[in-house]
Design an enzyme around this catalytic site. Structure first.
Site: not given
Ligand code: PMP
Length: 286
Positions: A33, A153, A185, A209
């Site tokens: 996604y 993702k 994270e 991620l």
């Molecule tokens: N880490 C994880 C596990 C996430 O789900 C997200 C949010 N999608 C993020 C980091 C932050 O990513 P982004 O800045 O692209 O929203």
């Protein structure tokens, strides 16, 4: 809400948005996604989100159902139908449904058949951001029990969802995850700490991620302000003794963490660096 759901090239009402129980996304979480924020009706960092979507598809060997131009066109048309000004666009692509069940097999792990992928898009309103004051929230700490390809993702978010539920039961915004004594994270955000005016976040590896907000903050905002910055692992103890902690994601931008479990972080006021980064972020999306 009058907003529609995009399902395999059709715009349908919420109640009509249905997929087969044999979809491999449903049976195996075999899909990926992406989530793209729109502020004042415009996508923010669309190109970066699109690149990550392509990379996720490549990593799990699902073919991209559309060309880049087709995606842009579909996203554009779909989001124009939408009632909100600030919203997230959720895009999900699964390997899909087998085209043939003549062998009598309805579920098999190996993806050996032909599949028609399922593409879903819908929007959710982003409330209270970017116009409001920065937020300070509590986080809990949990072991990172996810698989080792957190850079994809994937729609397989069972541990992230479980961890976030535990956080919510403790009235916390986020669960910050620890693997081998290092912070990886949050379950829906990247984590930064500030100690003695040095900002740190862990490196971009398979264990996190690669957040689009994370990269934007590092490459634009931290650089612009000439903050001292290190992309290196930091321990749970470093997290606990940080002067400031903030987490980043596409729908909230920057959220300062002022409480870890029951321990206060900082001196009860907004950390100056987190606040500045929040303010710069809000300026960028306005
Ligand atoms: N880490 C994880 C596990 C996430 O789900 C997200 C949010 N999608 C993020 C980091 C932050 O990513 P982004 O800045 O692209 O929203």
């Amino acid at each position: 809400m009058s907003n529609k759901i995009f399902l395999n090239d059709n715009l349908v009402d919420i109640e009509e948005a249905k997929i087969s129980v044999f979809d491999r996304g449903y049976l195996f979480s075999d899909g990926i996604y992406e989530l793209i924020p729109f502020f004042k009706g415009k996508p923010f960092l669309l190109e970066d989100h699109y690149k990550r979507l392509e990379r996720s598809l490549d990593m799990v060997d699902i073919s991209n159902p559309y060309s880049k131009a087709e995606w842009k066109d579909k996203i554009d048309r779909f989001t124009k139908e939408n009632d909100y000004k600030n919203f997230s666009l959720y895009i999900q692509i699964t390997r899909g449904v087998p085209s043939d069940f003549s062998d009598g097999i309805f579920r098999e792990h190996a993806a050996t058949k032909k599949y028609t992928s399922s593409v879903t898009m819908f929007t959710s309103e982003i409330k209270g951001f970017p116009s409001f004051a920065p937020k300070r929230e509590k986080a809990i700490i949990l072991d990172d029990k996810r698989w080792l390809q957190c850079d994809i993702k994937s729609i397989s978010l069972i541990y992230n969802a479980y961890a976030k539920t535990l956080a919510s039961r403790s009235e916390a915004y986020e669960a910050i995850l620890v693997r081998n004594n290092n912070i990886t994270e949050g379950c829906s955000s990247n984590v930064f700490i500030v100690k003695d005016n040095v900002i740190k976040t862990c490196p971009k590896t398979n264990l996190i991620l690669p957040g689009i907000t994370r990269s934007f903050i590092i490459n634009q905002i931290i650089k612009k302000n000439n903050y001292k910055f290190k992309e290196e692992n930091f321990s749970l103890n470093e997290l606990k003794s940080a002067d400031e902690i903030f987490v980043t994601n596409s729908t909230q931008g920057v959220i300062e963490i002022n409480k870890l479990d029951d321990k206060e972080i900082g001196n009860g006021e907004f950390g100056p660096i987190s606040k500045k980064i929040y303010e710069n972020f809000v300026e960028s999306v306005n």
